[in-house]
Design an enzyme around this catalytic site. Structure first.
Site, mmCIF file in Angstrom:
data_model
loop_
_atom_site.group_PDB
_atom_site.id
_atom_site.type_symbol
_atom_site.label_atom_id
_atom_site.label_comp_id
_atom_site.label_asym_id
_atom_site.label_seq_id
_atom_site.Cartn_x
_atom_site.Cartn_y
_atom_site.Cartn_z
ATOM 1 N N HIS A 140 -83.689 54.532 16.972
ATOM 2 C CA HIS A 140 -83.043 53.509 17.871
ATOM 3 C C HIS A 140 -82.273 52.855 19.311
ATOM 4 O O HIS A 140 -80.984 52.515 18.815
ATOM 5 C CB HIS A 140 -82.484 52.477 16.710
ATOM 6 C CG HIS A 140 -83.979 51.833 15.647
ATOM 7 N ND1 HIS A 140 -84.293 50.580 16.061
ATOM 8 C CD2 HIS A 140 -84.854 52.490 14.707
ATOM 9 C CE1 HIS A 140 -85.229 50.373 14.789
ATOM 10 N NE2 HIS A 140 -85.632 51.682 14.500
ATOM 11 N N SER B 261 -99.847 55.069 17.934
ATOM 12 C CA SER B 261 -101.784 54.646 18.459
ATOM 13 C C SER B 261 -101.895 53.470 19.374
ATOM 14 O O SER B 261 -102.252 53.672 20.036
ATOM 15 C CB SER B 261 -102.246 54.310 16.980
ATOM 16 O OG SER B 261 -101.568 53.472 16.096
ATOM 17 N N ASP C 240 -91.868 55.834 23.119
ATOM 18 C CA ASP C 240 -93.005 55.292 23.117
ATOM 19 C C ASP C 240 -94.278 56.120 24.021
ATOM 20 O O ASP C 240 -94.671 56.985 24.435
ATOM 21 C CB ASP C 240 -93.830 54.684 22.357
ATOM 22 C CG ASP C 240 -92.927 54.278 20.360
ATOM 23 O OD1 ASP C 240 -92.619 55.036 20.345
ATOM 24 O OD2 ASP C 240 -93.332 53.588 20.090
HETATM 25 C C1 GLA Z 1 -90.328 52.408 17.537
HETATM 26 C C2 GLA Z 1 -90.306 51.697 18.583
HETATM 27 C C3 GLA Z 1 -89.633 53.008 19.987
HETATM 28 C C4 GLA Z 1 -88.700 52.599 19.391
HETATM 29 C C5 GLA Z 1 -87.894 53.244 17.701
HETATM 30 C C6 GLA Z 1 -87.031 53.458 17.114
HETATM 31 O O1 GLA Z 1 -90.681 53.139 17.600
HETATM 32 O O2 GLA Z 1 -91.437 51.262 19.336
HETATM 33 O O3 GLA Z 1 -89.252 51.863 20.972
HETATM 34 O O4 GLA Z 1 -87.128 51.992 19.162
HETATM 35 O O5 GLA Z 1 -89.639 52.841 17.540
HETATM 36 O O6 GLA Z 1 -86.064 54.571 17.943
#
Ligand code: GLA
Length: 392
Positions: free
Chosen positions: A43, A136, A181
């Site tokens: 986060h 995914s 991600d």
């Molecule tokens: C999810 C979101 C990411 C990130 C994480 C927490 O995976 O897709 O962008 O904010 O939560 O670190």
């Protein structure tokens, strides 16, 4: 049995077989993109901070070829159905729903940024489990993006792909996620963790050689049922943005640990203070982890991982009993450190363990789950793998 050949086990072969079967033709190529875990930095991405994810050896493969008109057809083994959409649906965020929205979102984001996207047929196969917090969705977006860029000869350097795939997710699918991600999935490199500054998008590949240190990374799928994760994610993001506004900074990244007490003193709400403390200390834990890895001190990152978990549990309040149990059991069984990875409210736990004790730690977690009456967790060990790529 219907007499059809059994599905090939290899994910790339399954994508090709799906393409041939659905479309009666050969794909022009196959593009792969992996799932990811985040070693540390949770986060922090949407707070313009630091993250340290790595790409997994589990991959999604898209077999694809252009079609003569401007329409897109997608088959996925995950749902075993075919979705077709044209420019009208692609240009209106939210029109295509479900798993195919990740594909339509990429088409939308490319068109919205002025690219001439060719019509195409896709067949998607995946070894990245859905709903386990291993991204995914980013894997589908990134593999489709890689395919379309190449099939259409689009002028779009890979460094710009993560932001574009994130837009697909934010604006077409409607999930307010950060850039971690897609960055991990696209820019990850075997044997390395990706140190990403989410403000500047600068990356540094940090060697993360578990093998030669005699270590393993155990991934424990908590199998926790989803508990309003989307709404909780959005509300955490909102608190962070409001806190940054109250503190008069562009993002929480601009509060450093040295200024944390002063910043907390200016916030009146206890919950907001805890949210801010998590983000600010988590950014610092990423920087400390990177420093240790640069010095080759892989084992020593354990306490930072465990500290990150405590911060997510107590300050950011995004853990659930299953992940807390997995972390506690892994540590009690000798893990150097353990933490939930990803957005929270379930998903996976990472445990840094001696390679020789990975099975024993997995067994200890499974036993702790049985004691608590939880459904059995999934476990596997992983090494950092390569990001999105063309296969052939
Ligand atoms: C999810 C979101 C990411 C990130 C994480 C927490 O995976 O897709 O962008 O904010 O939560 O670190």
């Amino acid at each position: 049995m219907t007499g059809a050949a059994a599905a090939p086990r290899d994910v790339a072969a399954r994508a090709t077989a799906g393409f041939r079967q659905r479309y009666g033709a050969e794909p022009a190529g196959r593009w792969a993109a992996p799932g990811r875990v985040n070693l540390i930095g949770e986060h922090t991405d949407y707070n313009d901070g630091f993250v340290l994810p790595f790409a997994l050896p589990l991959r999604t493969v898209v077999a694809a070829a252009v079609r003569p008109d401007t329409c897109w057809t997608v088959w996925s083994e995950l749902a075993d159905d075919v979705v077709e959409f044209g420019p009208k649906e692609a240009d209106e965020p939210g029109r295509v729903t479900g798993w195919a929205a990740y594909v339509a979102g990429v088409v939308w984001a490319l068109r919205a940024t002025g690219h001439a996207v060719p019509g195409a047929r896709f067949a998607i196969a995946s070894d990245v489990p859905v709903g386990s917090g291993l991204s995914s969705s980013a894997a589908i977006e990134s593999a489709v993006l890689a395919a379309l860029v190449e099939l259409g000869g689009l002028d779009l350097p890979a460094a710009r792909w993560p932001r574009l795939a994130q837009r697909a997710e934010n604006e077409y699918v409607g999930a307010p996620t950060g850039i971690m991600d897609q960055s991990a999935v696209i820019r990850g490199r075997a044997g390395h963790a990706l140190f990403l500054d989410c403000r500047t998008e600068e990356v540094e590949q940090i060697p993360f050689d578990l093998d030669s240190a005699g270590l393993a990374m155990l991934v424990i799928d908590s199998r926790a049922p989803h508990r309003h994760a989307d709404g909780e994610y959005a509300s955490r993001r909102k608190s962070c943005e409001e806190a940054a506004r109250s503190l008069g900074v562009p993002a929480l990244r601009d509060v450093r640990v040295t200024g944390l007490d002063a910043a907390l003193g200016r916030l009146s709400n206890d919950e907001t203070r805890r949210r801010v403390r998590h983000v600010v200390t988590e950014d610092q834990r990423v920087l400390d982890t990177v420093a240790l890895l640069r010095a080759g001190r892989v084992r020593d990152i354990g306490p930072l991982l465990t500290g990150s978990h405590a911060s997510m549990r107590d300050d950011f309040e995004i853990t659930v009993p299953e992940v807390d149990t997995a972390v506690e059991a892994a540590l009690a069984a000798g893990a150097y450190g353990a933490r939930m990875t990803g957005g929270g409210f379930g998903g996976c736990v990472l445990a840094l363990v001696d390679a020789s004790s990975a099975d024993a730690v997995a067994a200890a977690v499974t036993a702790a789950y049985a004691d608590r009456g939880f459904a059995a967790p999934g476990t596997l060990t992983v090494l950092p793998a390569t990001g999105a790529t063309r296969l052939d």
